[in-house]
Motif scaffolding. Structure first.
Motif, mmCIF file in Angstrom:
data_model
loop_
_atom_site.group_PDB
_atom_site.id
_atom_site.type_symbol
_atom_site.label_atom_id
_atom_site.label_comp_id
_atom_site.label_asym_id
_atom_site.label_seq_id
_atom_site.Cartn_x
_atom_site.Cartn_y
_atom_site.Cartn_z
ATOM 1 N N SER A 1 -2.365 -2.132 -5.037
ATOM 2 C CA SER A 1 -3.723 -2.396 -4.555
ATOM 3 C C SER A 1 -3.735 -3.591 -3.606
ATOM 4 N N ALA B 1 0.831 -1.208 0.000
ATOM 5 C CA ALA B 1 0.000 0.000 0.000
ATOM 6 C C ALA B 1 0.865 1.258 0.000
ATOM 7 N N SER B 2 1.993 1.218 0.690
ATOM 8 C CA SER B 2 2.850 2.404 0.766
ATOM 9 C C SER B 2 3.438 2.761 -0.594
ATOM 10 N N LEU B 3 3.533 1.737 -1.447
ATOM 11 C CA LEU B 3 4.091 1.970 -2.785
ATOM 12 C C LEU B 3 2.994 2.184 -3.827
ATOM 13 N N GLY B 4 1.757 2.251 -3.349
ATOM 14 C CA GLY B 4 0.644 2.525 -4.256
ATOM 15 C C GLY B 4 0.028 1.263 -4.850
ATOM 16 N N GLN C 1 -5.250 3.962 2.362
ATOM 17 C CA GLN C 1 -5.108 4.926 1.266
ATOM 18 C C GLN C 1 -4.940 6.332 1.824
ATOM 19 N N TYR D 1 -1.408 6.748 3.295
ATOM 20 C CA TYR D 1 -0.357 6.825 2.291
ATOM 21 C C TYR D 1 -0.661 7.816 1.176
ATOM 22 N N ASN D 2 -1.796 8.478 1.303
ATOM 23 C CA ASN D 2 -2.139 9.496 0.320
ATOM 24 C C ASN D 2 -2.242 9.006 -1.110
ATOM 25 N N HIS D 3 -2.766 7.788 -1.246
ATOM 26 C CA HIS D 3 -2.936 7.257 -2.602
ATOM 27 C C HIS D 3 -4.423 7.135 -2.926
ATOM 28 N N GLN D 4 -5.181 8.145 -2.514
ATOM 29 C CA GLN D 4 -6.622 8.063 -2.753
ATOM 30 C C GLN D 4 -6.925 7.949 -4.244
ATOM 31 N N LYS D 5 -7.950 7.101 -4.523
ATOM 32 C CA LYS D 5 -8.308 6.934 -5.946
ATOM 33 C C LYS D 5 -9.134 8.120 -6.402
#
Ligand code: ADP
Length: 163
Positions: free
Chosen positions: A142, A137-140, A156, A159-163
């Motif tokens: 899924s 998850a930290s690397l984006g 998400q 780690y600020n990877h919101q879709k």
């Protein structure tokens, strides 16, 4: 006498592998305490409070036989303080075995009345660990399907990877 088990772990965060063990254990024990066992010196992604809240969220608040708690103390002492006599652990790959064996033996030495019971993971969760999930998850990557949706959203957000 009630059969009460304590399921200790980091739960940083709770995964579908943990949930599988919890669901199955509820068929074996009268009550189950999911225990966020933490070491204040160790860093974690989620705080103890966040981890407990996530466990409560995903397991629903309806199951009266399930309790969520935290402790930084000696596990066997906690187990006895709750009137329980079983430590529940999940087993995945062979690599879990040696560590789990050591823990079970030391805990039995510390208190002979406490038994450790192991449940084999469901085959879908063989490779599911909180650490691998955090790394992906930290690397984006899924991790959908490996954690409940509420946990997915929190990962998400962290780690600020919101879709
Ligand atoms: P992790 O190893 O994922 O960081 P924890 O320290 O939170 O997990 O583990 C708590 C307990 O849950 C341990 O007994 C661990 O072996 C078990 N467990 C963790 N993931 C799984 C899984 N996918 N299937 C079965 N048991 C698991």
């Amino acid at each position: 006498m009630k059969k009460i088990a304590v399921y200790p772990g980091s739960f940083d965060p709770i995964t579908n592998g943990h949930i599988d063990i919890i669901t199955r254990a509820l068929r074996m024990f009268d009550e189950l305490i999911v225990l966020v066992a933490y070491n204040p010196a160790k860093t974690s992604l989620f705080t103890v409070e966040e981890r407990m809240a996530l466990i409560r969220d995903v397991l629903g608040r309806d199951e009266q036989r399930l309790h969520v708690d935290c402790s930084a103390g000696l596990l066997v002492d906690y187990v006895r303080s709750r009137g329980a006599n079983v430590i529940l652990r999940g087993l995945r790959a062979v690599s879990d075995f040696e560590y789990e064996f050591q823990m079970a033996l030391i805990n039995r030495r510390l208190n002979r009345d406490v038994e450790t019971v192991f449940l084999m993971t469901g085959y879908q969760w063989f490779y599911t660990s909180s650490n691998l999930i955090k790394e992906a998850a930290s690397l984006g990557g899924s991790v959908e399907g490996l954690v409940p949706d509420a946990v997915l959203a929190r990962l998400q957000a962290k780690y600020n990877h919101q879709k």
